[in-house]
Each structure stands twice: as C-alpha cells, then as structure tokens.
Design an enzyme around this catalytic site. Structure first.
Site, PDB file in Angstrom:
ATOM      1  N   GLU A 113      81.185 -26.060 -46.892  1.00  0.00           N
ATOM      2  CA  GLU A 113      81.549 -27.361 -46.213  1.00  0.00           C
ATOM      3  C   GLU A 113      80.704 -28.249 -45.775  1.00  0.00           C
ATOM      4  O   GLU A 113      79.735 -27.625 -45.175  1.00  0.00           O
ATOM      5  CB  GLU A 113      82.577 -26.846 -45.383  1.00  0.00           C
ATOM      6  CG  GLU A 113      83.703 -25.887 -45.948  1.00  0.00           C
ATOM      7  CD  GLU A 113      84.729 -25.598 -44.762  1.00  0.00           C
ATOM      8  OE1 GLU A 113      84.808 -26.397 -43.679  1.00  0.00           O
ATOM      9  OE2 GLU A 113      85.437 -24.690 -45.096  1.00  0.00           O
ATOM     10  N   CYS A 122      77.324 -33.204 -40.836  1.00  0.00           N
ATOM     11  CA  CYS A 122      77.456 -31.914 -40.399  1.00  0.00           C
ATOM     12  C   CYS A 122      77.016 -30.981 -41.657  1.00  0.00           C
ATOM     13  O   CYS A 122      77.949 -30.884 -42.505  1.00  0.00           O
ATOM     14  CB  CYS A 122      78.625 -31.633 -39.630  1.00  0.00           C
ATOM     15  SG  CYS A 122      78.683 -29.941 -39.132  1.00  0.00           S
ATOM     16  N   CYS A 175      79.124 -16.607 -42.675  1.00  0.00           N
ATOM     17  CA  CYS A 175      78.109 -16.095 -41.369  1.00  0.00           C
ATOM     18  C   CYS A 175      78.331 -14.840 -41.078  1.00  0.00           C
ATOM     19  O   CYS A 175      79.568 -14.326 -41.210  1.00  0.00           O
ATOM     20  CB  CYS A 175      78.739 -17.230 -40.387  1.00  0.00           C
ATOM     21  SG  CYS A 175      77.565 -17.161 -38.726  1.00  0.00           S
ATOM     22  N   CYS A 197      81.982 -14.451 -34.870  1.00  0.00           N
ATOM     23  CA  CYS A 197      82.351 -15.016 -33.547  1.00  0.00           C
ATOM     24  C   CYS A 197      83.995 -15.289 -33.818  1.00  0.00           C
ATOM     25  O   CYS A 197      84.575 -15.711 -34.816  1.00  0.00           O
ATOM     26  CB  CYS A 197      81.862 -16.505 -32.900  1.00  0.00           C
ATOM     27  SG  CYS A 197      80.259 -16.544 -32.864  1.00  0.00           S
ATOM     28  N   CYS A 255      85.917 -18.456 -34.634  1.00  0.00           N
ATOM     29  CA  CYS A 255      85.168 -19.421 -35.428  1.00  0.00           C
ATOM     30  C   CYS A 255      85.968 -18.972 -37.052  1.00  0.00           C
ATOM     31  O   CYS A 255      85.643 -17.773 -37.390  1.00  0.00           O
ATOM     32  CB  CYS A 255      83.777 -19.454 -35.697  1.00  0.00           C
ATOM     33  SG  CYS A 255      82.953 -20.248 -37.140  1.00  0.00           S
ATOM     34  N   CYS A 315      84.717 -25.906 -38.630  1.00  0.00           N
ATOM     35  CA  CYS A 315      83.714 -24.995 -39.340  1.00  0.00           C
ATOM     36  C   CYS A 315      84.504 -24.048 -40.079  1.00  0.00           C
ATOM     37  O   CYS A 315      85.101 -22.983 -39.501  1.00  0.00           O
ATOM     38  CB  CYS A 315      82.912 -24.456 -38.363  1.00  0.00           C
ATOM     39  SG  CYS A 315      81.529 -23.380 -38.956  1.00  0.00           S
TER      40      CYS A 315
HETATM   41  N1  SAH Z   1      75.835 -20.718 -36.021  1.00  0.00           N
HETATM   42  C1  SAH Z   1      75.631 -22.088 -35.249  1.00  0.00           C
HETATM   43  C2  SAH Z   1      76.347 -23.328 -35.852  1.00  0.00           C
HETATM   44  C3  SAH Z   1      77.981 -22.977 -35.770  1.00  0.00           C
HETATM   45  S1  SAH Z   1      79.233 -24.128 -35.996  1.00  0.00           S
HETATM   46  C4  SAH Z   1      76.214 -21.893 -33.883  1.00  0.00           C
HETATM   47  O1  SAH Z   1      76.862 -20.710 -33.432  1.00  0.00           O
HETATM   48  O2  SAH Z   1      75.725 -22.806 -32.913  1.00  0.00           O
HETATM   49  C5  SAH Z   1      78.690 -25.332 -34.517  1.00  0.00           C
HETATM   50  C6  SAH Z   1      79.417 -25.092 -33.336  1.00  0.00           C
HETATM   51  O3  SAH Z   1      80.914 -25.143 -33.479  1.00  0.00           O
HETATM   52  C7  SAH Z   1      79.248 -23.776 -32.748  1.00  0.00           C
HETATM   53  O4  SAH Z   1      79.124 -24.064 -30.986  1.00  0.00           O
HETATM   54  C8  SAH Z   1      80.576 -22.900 -32.651  1.00  0.00           C
HETATM   55  O5  SAH Z   1      80.575 -21.856 -31.681  1.00  0.00           O
HETATM   56  C9  SAH Z   1      81.518 -24.033 -32.644  1.00  0.00           C
HETATM   57  N2  SAH Z   1      82.841 -23.681 -33.336  1.00  0.00           N
HETATM   58  C10 SAH Z   1      83.063 -22.843 -34.533  1.00  0.00           C
HETATM   59  N3  SAH Z   1      84.463 -22.557 -34.557  1.00  0.00           N
HETATM   60  C11 SAH Z   1      84.919 -23.530 -33.663  1.00  0.00           C
HETATM   61  C12 SAH Z   1      86.395 -23.587 -33.238  1.00  0.00           C
HETATM   62  N4  SAH Z   1      87.368 -23.027 -34.049  1.00  0.00           N
HETATM   63  N5  SAH Z   1      86.491 -24.271 -32.300  1.00  0.00           N
HETATM   64  C13 SAH Z   1      85.491 -24.918 -31.338  1.00  0.00           C
HETATM   65  N6  SAH Z   1      84.293 -24.844 -31.740  1.00  0.00           N
HETATM   66  C14 SAH Z   1      83.982 -24.074 -32.790  1.00  0.00           C
END
Ligand code: SAH
Length: 365
Positions: free
Chosen positions: A95, A108, A115, A119, A122, A350
């Site tokens: 994406e 972005c 990944c 988390c 996410c 994401c």
């Molecule tokens: N792996 C990298 C990039 C991830 S996406 C990282 O962890 O930083 C970028 C940001 O979006 C990260 O801070 C991630 O934790 C956040 N993110 C992912 N899913 C999310 C969600 N459902 N709501 C809010 N933030 C989210």
C-alpha cells in the site's frame, strides 16, 4: 534463453553506468536515463527521445522500469488523500498513500510486504511478514505518486494547494519496518535525495521505526538530515511489551538511550509517535510518564488517535481526552501535535486496504 530483465529502479548510478557501458554507450547516457526515470518519472523507454533508437530498443527489450501495477485506487471524499494497493512483479501487494496538505504533498511508502513486528493494533502487523521490498520497489511508490500528481490526480487541482507541483515529502510510514530492511531502505533514500536522481531534500524525508536500536545507531552515523520518528506508544515497559512486542528485545531505557545518542551525533529533533488507545495508554498518568521519559531530549510527540482495525477490539481515545493528554504534555514542555485522521473513509491506515482486499478476494474465490 533470455535472462531476467534488469530492473532499472534497483540500480545505483554506478550500476546504471556499468550497464550502459556494457552496451557500448558513453558515460553521459546514465544521467540522461536517470533524468527520464527520476525527474520525468517516465516508465516507457520509447518516450526517451534523446536516447538513440538502438538504446531505447535495448532498454525496452532487456529492462523493466515500472514495478507497480495499481490493483485498487481510492480517493477520500474530501479529495485530499489518495491510496493505492499495488501489485509487485511477484504478485505480492503493498500500500501507498498520497496526502495533500496546504503546500505539501506527502507520500507514505511501504518498505516490506507485511511486517514481522506484530504490533496488535496495526493491520499490517496482524497480517504477518512476507518479504522485504527492494530499493526499486520502495522508490517506485514515490515515482508513481509523483507521476499521478502531474497527470490526473484529484490532488493536482485542489484550490488551496500551492502551485508547486510534485511530491514535497516522503514518509516511511507504510507497511513494514524500515530498519530491518536497512540497506534497500537507505539506498532508496539515497536515490530519492540524489540530485542526479529524484532530488528531494533530505529534511523532507522521515523514517519511522518501531525502535530497532542497531538501525537507529546506523542511521545516526549516515551524516544525513533525514528525520527520525520512533513509534513509542507507551511510556512503561509492561504496557509497551504488549503494544509493541519488540520492546521485549529493546526496552524503553535502551531505546531512549539510542535516541539521545542519535541526537548527540545529529543535533536533530526526534519525533515520537504515540497512538492513543482508549483506556489503554491515554490516562493523564501516562502523559506525565511520557513527559518524564522525554526530559532533556529535543522531542516532538505525534499523537495519533487509534485507527480501528478489523483484527483488534482496541478503540481510539475520545477527542476530549486527546486534548487533555496533549495539554498534560505541553504544560510539561513537551511539544505535541495531534495527527488528523486522513482518509479514514478509504482505509488509509497502515495495512488496512490490503487486509480488506485479501478478504474480498477470499470471499469471491
Ligand atoms: N514499522 C514502522 C512504520 C509503521 S507505520 C514503525 O513502527 O514506526 C507508522 C506508524 O503508524 C507507526 O507509529 C505505527 O505504530 C502507527 N500505526 C499503525 N497502525 C496504527 C493504527 N491502527 N492506528 C494508529 N496508528 C497506527
């Protein structure tokens, strides 16, 4: 049997020169080709009219430029956000999101298919890891968005965007963890900032990491002005172990030390991302703990009300509590901004589009 086609966007400048030299072309052709690829964002060799016909044929027959096929393209109802699900040459999908702010157009981008960081809040993390992207696959996302901006994007014509065209900012905040795909990620940054290539200012690029310490250390020593964002999401280890499981390997104290060391070397501000999850990490005690943690750092906190996902019951913090949390940080001298929900109606969060697409395909199949 013909060999595999060369993927031009995967090549460094020197490799491009080498390829052209193998074909008996003079050195200056490399810059001509790069101008077509990275400045004109051209994906068809046929259009590169200052290259000799024989070279254009050679490029057309033996190389591949475009690595992305849009499978889904969505535009938010306000027209300010566009999102793509792209198919890669091996059939995997990623994406990319393009967001228009007043004078900015931010792309972005993803660095991996899926990944491995897991988390739980996410959507990408919920789906697991498939593979790393190559540098070319990372760059191709920016070039695709740049091309759309100069052709038929809804964002190209919005009235309150300045007349500056093209991509102004790139954030590595899509699918994947950039710091565990370090070399391709950094090669992509180099080509995006190279004046011979895309030529974007390093300060207009941000790498977001879950907190991989070796990656942050390496990044600190690149001597570059690229920005660092760290996904903190919790101010104590017990909670962060749950929200960001990699915390078990890199607990908060060692992560913060890496950030301080990074700042000592680079003198650059660090952004901390903090997804606000209702009843989980959004109390005023959490805010005070966070402020204490960041004491002495030149930091900025980016508060992101959770974008709900299908794979988790977690909910976003209500607006009034978001405001209170932010205020609690600000009175303690920690600057914080709330990231406005962009493209919620097109699942711009994401990994969400890929997840929904996979579900649809499964349902149809
Ligand atoms: N792996 C990298 C990039 C991830 S996406 C990282 O962890 O930083 C970028 C940001 O979006 C990260 O801070 C991630 O934790 C956040 N993110 C992912 N899913 C999310 C969600 N459902 N709501 C809010 N933030 C989210």
């Amino acid at each position: 049997m013909p060999g595999k086609p060369v993927r031009l966007l995967d090549l460094t400048f020197e490799q491009t020169e080498g390829l052209l030299a193998d074909w008996g072309e003079p050195k200056f052709r490399a810059q001509q080709l790069w101008t077509w690829l990275y400045r004109d964002t051209t994906a068809e060799a046929e259009r590169m009219h200052n290259l000799p016909r024989a070279l254009r044929d050679c490029l057309a027959n033996e190389t591949v430029i475009e690595l992305l096929t849009p499978v889904v393209e969505l535009t938010s109802s306000d027209g300010y956000t566009q999102k793509w699900l792209f198919r890669l040459p091996d059939g995997q999908t990623i994406e990319t999101v393009l967001m228009g702010y007043s004078a900015r157009r931010t792309v972005c981008i993803s660095t991996q298919v899926g990944c491995a960081m897991a988390c739980p809040f996410c959507a990408t993390g919920q789906a697991g890891f498939t593979r790393n992207l190559t540098s070319g696959e990372i760059i191709a996302q920016v070039l695709f968005a740049a091309r759309r901006l100069t052709t038929h994007s809804s964002l190209a014509n919005l009235p309150d965007l300045s007349s500056r065209r093209g991509v102004t900012n790139v954030v590595f905040m899509g699918m994947g963890e950039p710091m565990v795909n370090y070399q391709p990620m950094w090669q992509a940054v180099e080509r995006l900032t190279d004046p011979r290539g895309f030529g974007l200012g390093a300060r207009h690029i941000t790498i977001s990491t879950v907190g991989i310490i070796a990656g942050i250390e390496k990044f600190a020593n690149e001597g570059s002005q690229v920005n660092l964002a760290v996904s903190l999401h919790a101010a104590d280890d017990e909670l962060r172990n749950r929200l960001v499981p990699v915390n078990k390997r890199f607990p908060i104290a060692s992560l913060l030390k890496a950030c301080r060391d990074y700042q000592a070397v680079t003198k650059r501000r660090v952004t901390f991302e903090y997804a606000l999850i209702s009843g989980v990490n959004d109390s005023l005690t959490d805010a005070r703990r966070l402020a204490r943690l960041l004491r002495g750092l030149i930091a900025h906190v980016n508060l992101i009300p959770l974008n709900p996902t299908a794979g988790s019951a977690l909910k976003p913090t209500p607006r009034t509590q978001v405001r209170a949390f932010r205020q609690e940080l600000e009175v303690r001298g920690v600057p914080a901004t709330v990231r406005i929900g962009r493209g919620l109606d097109i699942n711009a969060g994401c990994g969400q589009l890929r997840e929904i697409h996979a579900r649809d395909v499964t349902a149809r199949g």
